[in-house]
Motif scaffolding. Structure first.
Motif, short mmCIF file in Angstrom:
data_model
loop_
_atom_site.label_atom_id
_atom_site.label_comp_id
_atom_site.label_asym_id
_atom_site.label_seq_id
_atom_site.Cartn_x
_atom_site.Cartn_y
_atom_site.Cartn_z
N PRO A 163 -30.07 -36.15 -76.54
CA PRO A 163 -28.64 -35.87 -76.60
C PRO A 163 -27.87 -36.81 -75.70
CG PRO A 163 -29.68 -34.36 -75.09
CD PRO A 163 -30.79 -35.21 -75.67
N ASP A 164 -26.57 -36.89 -75.86
CA ASP A 164 -25.75 -37.69 -74.97
C ASP A 164 -25.73 -37.06 -73.58
OD1 ASP A 164 -22.89 -38.45 -73.74
OD2 ASP A 164 -23.51 -40.01 -75.16
N LEU A 165 -25.78 -37.91 -72.55
CA LEU A 165 -25.82 -37.42 -71.18
C LEU A 165 -24.64 -36.49 -70.88
CD1 LEU A 165 -27.13 -37.57 -68.34
CD2 LEU A 165 -25.69 -39.56 -67.88
N SER A 166 -23.47 -36.82 -71.41
CA SER A 166 -22.27 -36.03 -71.10
C SER A 166 -22.35 -34.62 -71.65
CB SER A 166 -21.03 -36.74 -71.66
OG SER A 166 -21.10 -36.81 -73.08
N LEU A 167 -23.22 -34.36 -72.62
CA LEU A 167 -23.31 -33.04 -73.23
C LEU A 167 -24.20 -32.08 -72.46
CD1 LEU A 167 -23.63 -34.05 -77.00
CD2 LEU A 167 -21.56 -33.45 -75.72
N LEU A 168 -24.98 -32.59 -71.50
CA LEU A 168 -25.93 -31.73 -70.80
C LEU A 168 -25.26 -30.74 -69.86
CD1 LEU A 168 -28.94 -34.02 -69.81
CD2 LEU A 168 -28.68 -32.54 -71.79
N ARG A 169 -24.06 -31.07 -69.39
CA ARG A 169 -23.41 -30.24 -68.38
C ARG A 169 -23.16 -28.82 -68.87
NH1 ARG A 169 -18.68 -34.03 -65.93
NH2 ARG A 169 -18.08 -32.02 -65.00
N THR A 170 -23.04 -28.62 -70.17
CA THR A 170 -22.76 -27.29 -70.71
C THR A 170 -24.01 -26.62 -71.30
OG1 THR A 170 -22.12 -28.25 -72.85
CG2 THR A 170 -20.37 -27.90 -71.22
N ASP A 171 -25.17 -27.25 -71.15
CA ASP A 171 -26.38 -26.68 -71.73
C ASP A 171 -27.00 -25.64 -70.80
OD1 ASP A 171 -28.53 -26.33 -73.53
OD2 ASP A 171 -28.48 -28.45 -74.04
N ASP A 172 -27.96 -24.91 -71.32
CA ASP A 172 -28.64 -23.86 -70.57
C ASP A 172 -29.95 -24.42 -70.01
OD1 ASP A 172 -29.96 -21.65 -69.61
OD2 ASP A 172 -30.03 -20.58 -71.52
N PRO A 173 -30.08 -24.52 -68.68
CA PRO A 173 -31.31 -25.11 -68.12
C PRO A 173 -32.57 -24.34 -68.49
CG PRO A 173 -29.95 -24.11 -66.41
CD PRO A 173 -29.12 -24.15 -67.64
N ALA A 174 -32.49 -23.02 -68.60
CA ALA A 174 -33.67 -22.24 -68.98
C ALA A 174 -34.09 -22.57 -70.41
CB ALA A 174 -33.39 -20.75 -68.82
N ARG A 175 -33.10 -22.76 -71.29
CA ARG A 175 -33.41 -23.13 -72.67
C ARG A 175 -34.08 -24.49 -72.71
NH1 ARG A 175 -31.83 -26.05 -77.06
NH2 ARG A 175 -30.39 -27.28 -75.79
N GLY A 232 -27.03 -25.43 -58.73
CA GLY A 232 -26.59 -24.69 -59.90
C GLY A 232 -26.38 -25.55 -61.13
N GLY A 233 -26.48 -26.89 -61.00
CA GLY A 233 -26.34 -27.79 -62.13
C GLY A 233 -27.54 -27.73 -63.06
N VAL A 234 -27.38 -28.25 -64.25
CA VAL A 234 -28.43 -28.12 -65.28
C VAL A 234 -29.73 -28.78 -64.84
CG1 VAL A 234 -29.08 -28.77 -67.62
CG2 VAL A 234 -26.80 -27.85 -67.18
N ILE A 235 -29.68 -30.01 -64.33
CA ILE A 235 -30.92 -30.67 -63.91
C ILE A 235 -31.50 -29.98 -62.68
CG2 ILE A 235 -31.88 -32.80 -62.94
CD1 ILE A 235 -30.15 -34.38 -64.83
N GLU A 236 -30.66 -29.59 -61.73
CA GLU A 236 -31.15 -28.90 -60.53
C GLU A 236 -31.90 -27.63 -60.91
OE1 GLU A 236 -31.08 -26.06 -57.15
OE2 GLU A 236 -30.05 -25.85 -59.09
N ARG A 237 -31.35 -26.85 -61.83
CA ARG A 237 -32.01 -25.62 -62.24
C ARG A 237 -33.26 -25.90 -63.07
NH1 ARG A 237 -32.05 -22.85 -59.01
NH2 ARG A 237 -32.90 -21.26 -60.37
N PHE A 238 -33.21 -26.91 -63.92
CA PHE A 238 -34.36 -27.30 -64.73
C PHE A 238 -35.56 -27.60 -63.83
CE2 PHE A 238 -37.02 -30.53 -66.72
CZ PHE A 238 -37.17 -30.08 -68.02
N VAL A 239 -35.32 -28.35 -62.75
CA VAL A 239 -36.41 -28.69 -61.83
C VAL A 239 -36.86 -27.46 -61.06
CG1 VAL A 239 -37.06 -30.08 -59.84
CG2 VAL A 239 -35.64 -31.07 -61.64
N ALA A 240 -35.93 -26.68 -60.55
CA ALA A 240 -36.30 -25.48 -59.80
C ALA A 240 -37.15 -24.53 -60.62
CB ALA A 240 -35.04 -24.78 -59.30
N LEU A 241 -36.96 -24.55 -61.94
CA LEU A 241 -37.74 -23.69 -62.84
C LEU A 241 -39.11 -24.26 -63.18
CD1 LEU A 241 -34.87 -22.64 -65.29
CD2 LEU A 241 -36.08 -21.15 -63.67
#
Length: 313
Positions: free
Chosen positions: A29-41, A70-79
Motif C-alpha cells: 500500500p502507499d505509505l501515506s495510507l498506513l496512518r489510518t490502518d489497524d496495527p493488530a490487523r 501509539g502509531g501503527v508501526i510502533e504498535r505493530f512492533v510491540a505486538l
C-alpha cells in the motif's frame, strides 16, 4: 505474508522487485495510507514492515506519525513484528524516525562502512538463506550511506558504522524488534553493488515464527553438510547406543546432545545467534564449538568442520 512494503519512497519499487526475485509474499500500500490502518490487523497478516530509503519531506512526516507511541508501526512492533526502517532521504536531518526516538543525521554521506558486529546474522547470512558479507560489500555504492543515527536506545546493537556514527542498528521493542539504517539501498538499481546486502536484510527481517523473538526454521543458501552421502552402515554398532556416562563432557558443537555433530546442531546455533549475535557461555557449553568462551558466528564454522566421517562416536 512476509512483508508489508509501502510504496512512495524512491527505492520502494526496486526493493519490491528484489523481494519478488527472493520469493517473498508482500503487500504494497502507499505509505501515506498506513496512518489510518489497524496495527493488530496488519500484524495478523504480515511478519515485517520494510520502509525503503529515498524518503521525501512528506514521507518523513508520515513516518514520524507511524513510529510515535501509539502509531501503527510502533504498535505493530510491540505486538511482535519486525520493522526494518531505512531513513536515508532528501530532506535533511530528521528526529524521531523509529520507535523509541531514534534520529537521523543526514550529513555527511560515506562511501564505506565498518562491520561492527561480524557475527550478526545480517552479516553472516547464517540460517536465513543469505550470504557472508565482507566490508567490500559495503563500499562504492556512490554513496554507501547518507548519514548516521543518533539517540539510540540503550539496548541497541550497532551492526554497521561509518566514520561519524552508526549506520545500521537493531534493538528489541516490546515483543518485536526494529532495524534502522542510513544505507543508500538501490541507488544503482536491482543489480547494483548493494544487492547482497539488500538480499540479506530482506531474508533476515522476516526470519521468525510467531513473534520476533522466535527465529524460524533455518535456511541455507547452499546445500547443508547433512546432504553429503555417508557410507552405508551394514549393522548398527554397539557404540551407537546412547549409554554414555551422564557426566561426560559434551562434544563441542553437539547442541542437541545426541553424540553426533550434524546439520541440526548448526541450525540450533544459528537460532541462538538470531536472538543474540554473541553471548558468553560456560566452559563446557556444546554450542561453543570452538571453545573460546562465547557463542558466535565462529561456532557455526567450528560445528560445520566437525561434520563428516569420525564426527559421531
Amino acid at each position: 505474508m512476509d512483508y508489508l512494503l509501502p510504496t512512495g519512497p524512491a527505492a520502494s519499487s526496486c526493493i519490491a522487485s528484489i523481494a519478488v526475485d527472493d520469493g517473498f509474499a508482500f503487500g504494497a500500500p502507499d505509505l501515506s495510507l498506513l496512518r489510518t490502518d489497524d496495527p493488530a490487523r496488519l500484524r495478523a497478516i504480515y511478519r515485517s514492515i520494510f520502509i525503503s530509503p529515498g524518503l521525501s519531506a512528506p514521507h518523513y512526516a508520515d513516518l514520524v506519525q507511524l513510529v510515535r507511541a501509539g502509531g501503527v508501526i510502533e504498535r505493530f512492533v510491540a505486538l511482535g513484528g519486525v520493522a526494518v526502517i531505512h531513513v536515508a532521504g532528501s530532506a535533511g536531518d530528521q528526529p524521531n524516525v523509529a520507535p523509541g526516538g531514534v534520529s537521523y543525521v543526514a550529513q555527511p554521506a560515506h562511501n564505506s562502512e565498518e562491520i561492527a558486529q561480524p557475527g550478526h546474522l545480517v552479516v553472516t547470512g547464517a540460517g536465513t538463506g543469505g550470504v557472508l558479507l565482507q566490508a567490500s560489500n559495503f563500499s562504492g555504492w556512490a554513496p554507501t550511506d547518507r548519514g548516521w543515527l543518533a539517540n539510540l536506545p540503550p539496548d541497541a546493537v550497532v551492526i554497521l558504522r561509518n566514520a561519524d556514527g552508526p549506520s545500521l542498528i537493531e534493538y528489541p521493542y516490546g515483543d518485536g524488534k526494529v532495524l534502522v539504517s542510513t544505507l543508500n539501498l538501490c541507488a544503482n538499481g536491482e543489480q547494483g553493488p548493494d544487492r547482497p546486502a539488500v538480499d540479506n536484510l530482506l531474508k533476515y527481517g522476516r526470519f521468525f515464527f510467531g513473534s520476533a523473538r522466535t527465529p524460524a526454521a533455518t535456511l541455507t543458501a547452499t546445500p547443508s553438510p547433512t546432504h553429503t552421502p555417508l557410507p552405508p552402515t551394514p549393522t548398527p554398532s554397539v557404540t551407537h547406543t546412547r549409554t554414555a556416562t551422564p557426566t561426560a563432557t559434551p562434544r563441542p558443537g553437539d547442541v542437541d546432545g545426541d553424540g553426533c555433530v550434524s546439520g541440526a546442531d548448526i541450525e540450533a546455533i544459528a537460532r541462538l545467534l538470531f536472538i543474540q549475535s554473541r553471548r558468553p557461555v560456560g566452559a563446557s557449553d556444546p554450542a561453543d564449538a570452538n571453545r573460546d568462551g562465547f557463542v558466535s558466528a565462529a561456532d557455526l564454522t567450528g560445528a560445520a568442520r566437525a561434520i563428516g566421517p569420525g564426527a559421531c562416536p
